[in-house]
Design a protein around this motif. Structure first.
Motif, PDB file in Angstrom:
ATOM      1  N   SER A 265      46.793   7.440  24.485  1.00 16.85           N
ATOM      2  CA  SER A 265      45.527   6.733  24.316  1.00 16.85           C
ATOM      3  C   SER A 265      44.331   7.659  24.457  1.00 16.85           C
ATOM      4  O   SER A 265      44.443   8.800  24.931  1.00 16.85           O
ATOM      5  CB  SER A 265      45.421   5.616  25.361  1.00 16.85           C
ATOM      6  N   PHE A 266      43.173   7.154  24.041  1.00 16.55           N
ATOM      7  CA  PHE A 266      41.919   7.890  24.188  1.00 16.55           C
ATOM      8  C   PHE A 266      41.686   8.259  25.651  1.00 16.55           C
ATOM      9  O   PHE A 266      41.293   9.394  25.957  1.00 16.55           O
ATOM     10  CB  PHE A 266      40.769   7.029  23.660  1.00 16.55           C
ATOM     11  N   ALA A 267      41.944   7.313  26.576  1.00 17.40           N
ATOM     12  CA  ALA A 267      41.760   7.589  28.002  1.00 17.40           C
ATOM     13  C   ALA A 267      42.685   8.701  28.470  1.00 17.40           C
ATOM     14  O   ALA A 267      42.265   9.593  29.225  1.00 17.40           O
ATOM     15  CB  ALA A 267      42.008   6.320  28.822  1.00 17.40           C
ATOM     16  N   GLY A 268      43.944   8.677  28.034  1.00 14.14           N
ATOM     17  CA  GLY A 268      44.892   9.704  28.452  1.00 14.14           C
ATOM     18  C   GLY A 268      44.513  11.069  27.927  1.00 14.14           C
ATOM     19  O   GLY A 268      44.608  12.074  28.646  1.00 14.14           O
ATOM     20  N   VAL A 269      44.077  11.134  26.657  1.00 10.33           N
ATOM     21  CA  VAL A 269      43.695  12.414  26.070  1.00 10.33           C
ATOM     22  C   VAL A 269      42.443  12.962  26.740  1.00 10.33           C
ATOM     23  O   VAL A 269      42.352  14.161  27.049  1.00 10.33           O
ATOM     24  CB  VAL A 269      43.489  12.272  24.552  1.00 10.33           C
ATOM     25  N   MET A 270      41.439  12.104  26.979  1.00  7.76           N
ATOM     26  CA  MET A 270      40.220  12.577  27.629  1.00  7.76           C
ATOM     27  C   MET A 270      40.503  13.040  29.053  1.00  7.76           C
ATOM     28  O   MET A 270      39.936  14.044  29.514  1.00  7.76           O
ATOM     29  CB  MET A 270      39.151  11.481  27.635  1.00  7.76           C
ATOM     30  N   ALA A 271      41.390  12.339  29.773  1.00  5.55           N
ATOM     31  CA  ALA A 271      41.752  12.782  31.122  1.00  5.55           C
ATOM     32  C   ALA A 271      42.415  14.148  31.072  1.00  5.55           C
ATOM     33  O   ALA A 271      42.169  15.012  31.931  1.00  5.55           O
ATOM     34  CB  ALA A 271      42.689  11.759  31.775  1.00  5.55           C
ATOM     35  N   PHE A 272      43.246  14.368  30.053  1.00  4.98           N
ATOM     36  CA  PHE A 272      43.884  15.672  29.876  1.00  4.98           C
ATOM     37  C   PHE A 272      42.844  16.755  29.599  1.00  4.98           C
ATOM     38  O   PHE A 272      42.883  17.841  30.187  1.00  4.98           O
ATOM     39  CB  PHE A 272      44.888  15.583  28.727  1.00  4.98           C
ATOM     40  N   ILE A 273      41.892  16.476  28.725  1.00  4.84           N
ATOM     41  CA  ILE A 273      40.857  17.457  28.392  1.00  4.84           C
ATOM     42  C   ILE A 273      39.991  17.783  29.608  1.00  4.84           C
ATOM     43  O   ILE A 273      39.661  18.951  29.863  1.00  4.84           O
ATOM     44  CB  ILE A 273      39.981  16.942  27.235  1.00  4.84           C
ATOM     45  N   PHE A 274      39.637  16.763  30.379  1.00  5.52           N
ATOM     46  CA  PHE A 274      38.785  16.976  31.545  1.00  5.52           C
ATOM     47  C   PHE A 274      39.514  17.677  32.691  1.00  5.52           C
ATOM     48  O   PHE A 274      38.879  18.077  33.680  1.00  5.52           O
ATOM     49  CB  PHE A 274      38.239  15.644  32.064  1.00  5.52           C
ATOM     50  N   SER A 275      40.847  17.837  32.586  1.00  7.63           N
ATOM     51  CA  SER A 275      41.640  18.341  33.704  1.00  7.63           C
ATOM     52  C   SER A 275      41.748  19.853  33.736  1.00  7.63           C
ATOM     53  O   SER A 275      42.573  20.396  34.476  1.00  7.63           O
ATOM     54  CB  SER A 275      43.046  17.723  33.659  1.00  7.63           C
ATOM     55  N   ASP A 276      40.944  20.554  32.943  1.00  4.33           N
ATOM     56  CA  ASP A 276      41.029  22.007  32.951  1.00  4.33           C
ATOM     57  C   ASP A 276      40.631  22.606  34.293  1.00  4.33           C
ATOM     58  O   ASP A 276      40.964  23.760  34.583  1.00  4.33           O
ATOM     59  CB  ASP A 276      40.157  22.592  31.832  1.00  4.33           C
ATOM     60  N   LEU A 277      39.950  21.831  35.137  1.00  6.83           N
ATOM     61  CA  LEU A 277      39.511  22.341  36.433  1.00  6.83           C
ATOM     62  C   LEU A 277      40.407  21.901  37.586  1.00  6.83           C
ATOM     63  O   LEU A 277      40.080  22.132  38.749  1.00  6.83           O
ATOM     64  CB  LEU A 277      38.075  21.894  36.715  1.00  6.83           C
ATOM     65  N   VAL A 278      41.540  21.237  37.294  1.00  8.40           N
ATOM     66  CA  VAL A 278      42.442  20.795  38.365  1.00  8.40           C
ATOM     67  C   VAL A 278      43.822  21.428  38.227  1.00  8.40           C
ATOM     68  O   VAL A 278      44.776  20.964  38.839  1.00  8.40           O
ATOM     69  CB  VAL A 278      42.553  19.251  38.407  1.00  8.40           C
ATOM     70  N   VAL A 279      43.967  22.458  37.409  1.00  6.22           N
ATOM     71  CA  VAL A 279      45.249  23.132  37.268  1.00  6.22           C
ATOM     72  C   VAL A 279      45.451  24.102  38.429  1.00  6.22           C
ATOM     73  O   VAL A 279      44.506  24.459  39.140  1.00  6.22           O
ATOM     74  CB  VAL A 279      45.344  23.866  35.915  1.00  6.22           C
ATOM     75  N   LEU A 280      46.705  24.541  38.618  1.00 12.33           N
ATOM     76  CA  LEU A 280      47.046  25.364  39.776  1.00 12.33           C
ATOM     77  C   LEU A 280      46.259  26.664  39.863  1.00 12.33           C
ATOM     78  O   LEU A 280      45.787  27.027  40.952  1.00 12.33           O
ATOM     79  CB  LEU A 280      48.551  25.649  39.771  1.00 12.33           C
TER      80      LEU A 280
END
Length: 409
Positions: A265-280
């Protein structure tokens, strides 16, 4: 079977190098900005501009972040510098979020791979993230934690206010540029291991992991009208999927397109895109800068705000009738990372600039004027030894993948 594995290995290595080549100029730009700020900007100036968490400071930080337009790894260094120079926590994080989300070139990449609704989501979401992060800090009131971190960073700020000349004089002097070059190299020294490992893992996933894995990871993917619980689940899984890619905001857009093409979904994709700052790698870099307590606090802030932002964007786009449909963007491994385009030219320009700064750093070492910074404290821990082993494995994997090309039958 052996030929197939060698082909995938070669493809993974080329993809990893392609990711890095795509983001190289953004790395160099971000670290150059960070180096200039560290050498030219005094704590007193920064405190006057961004020393509080008020609206003016938040606006200035957001505008400055928009202008800098760094990738996520480079933004971390500049954010640390702003905070170290006396900026408030909220404006510092506003800069970080703006420089990784309110970015012109990122909008172009999103438009190519995902379409204009995601561009709208990226910029509207970037503003929402900043506002929600500001609210999170005001609600949690981490003053004691901030004070401890500032004490930690005091030893890292070697430029005393009495000794820092006017910034115009610094830019006109050979010694000033030598200090900028030394700081630039130091920034790369602090994060190159995490970047190497992250981009290597990203290439492995892109080449070896089937798209069906990502589709199965997001519950309800492929449904025309997923319910709220499915949207929430996908928004929560988005950061988990990003964790396994390890790449920054510019590099994860093609993988986001893969998710979208497989029904996320749009929400899932946007959450993935915004998650570049929460990776290990980002978590580890923040822990190196601020200590683990502040790093985990920032992680909790980013996770909670990005999930809420992704859901709000999905609901808002649905109400406006702007929710996008599947785009069919194609496989990321088929992209020509090394094509002659504006990114290629920028990479060449910043390679030349980096070579000049490295030369200045080398001259500083020859003159005995270099400084050592220990941001993490302590000797070689178990984590450091594991990191060194992963670096060796990554280098061996990339070298082997490139050398595997003549063996492919």
């Amino acid at each position: 079977m052996t030929a197939h594995f060698l082909s995938l290995w070669h493809e993974a290595a080329l993809t990893s190098l392609g990711f890095f080549w795509m983001a190289l100029w953004a790395f160099a730009l971000g670290y150059l900005i960070s180096s200039l700020i560290q050498v030219l900007v005094t704590r007193q100036r920064m405190q006057r501009a961004m020393g509080t968490d008020g609206p003016r400071s938040m606006l200035l930080a957001s505008v400055f972040g928009f202008i800098s337009s760094s990738c996520s790894f480079a933004a971390l260094a500049t954010t640390r510098t702003l905070f170290q120079k006396g900026a408030g926590l909220a404006p510092s994080l506003a800069f970080m979020l703006a420089s990784t989300n309110l970015v012109v070139e990122l909008g172009f990449v999103i438009a190519i791979f995902l379409g204009w609704p995601f561009v709208v989501g990226e910029y509207a979401g970037g503003i929402l993230l900043i506002l929600l992060a500001w609210a999170f800090i005001r609600l949690t009131r981490p003053e004691a934690l901030i004070a401890r971190v500032r004490e930690r960073l005091e030893g890292d700020d070697e430029h005393d206010e009495e000794q820092v000349p006017d910034w115009r004089q610094t830019l006109k002097s050979r010694e000033g540029w030598r200090r900028i070059g030394q700081t630039y190299v130091m920034e790369w020294q602090m994060v190159w291991k995490d970047v190497l490992i992250g981009f290597t893992v990203a290439g492995v996933i892109a080449a070896f992991v089937p798209e069906s894995f990502f589709q199965a990871l997001f519950l309800g993917a492929g449904d025309d009208d997923p319910g709220f619980l499915a949207l929430l689940a996908q928004a929560l899984v988005g950061p988990l999927a990003a964790f396994f890619t390890f790449i920054g905001s510019m590099g994860n857009i093609p993988l986001a397109a893969v998710l979208f093409d497989n029904g996320v979904s749009f929400a899932g994709v946007m959450a993935f895109i915004f998650s570049d700052l929460v990776v290990l790698p980002v978590l580890r870099i923040n822990a190196t800068y601020y200590g683990w307590r502040m790093a985990l606090y920032i992680l909790a802030l980013l996770l909670s705000t990005l999930v809420v932002t992704a859901l709000l964007l999905h609901v808002g786009m649905d109400l406006l009738g702007w929710l996008p449909q599947g785009s069919g963007s194609g496989a990321i491994t088929e992209r020509d990372f090394f094509a002659f385009n504006y990114g290629f030219v920028l990479n060449l320009l910043f390679l030349v600039a980096s070579a000049a700064l490295v030369f200045l750093w080398w001259r500083g070492r020859q003159a005995g004027g270099h400084h050592h910074h220990d941001h993490g404290g302590g000797g070689a821990s178990l984590g450091d030894r594991v990191l060194q082993a992963m670096v060796a494995l990554s280098l061996a994997w990339l070298a082997g993948g490139l050398l595997a090309a003549p063996l492919i039958g």
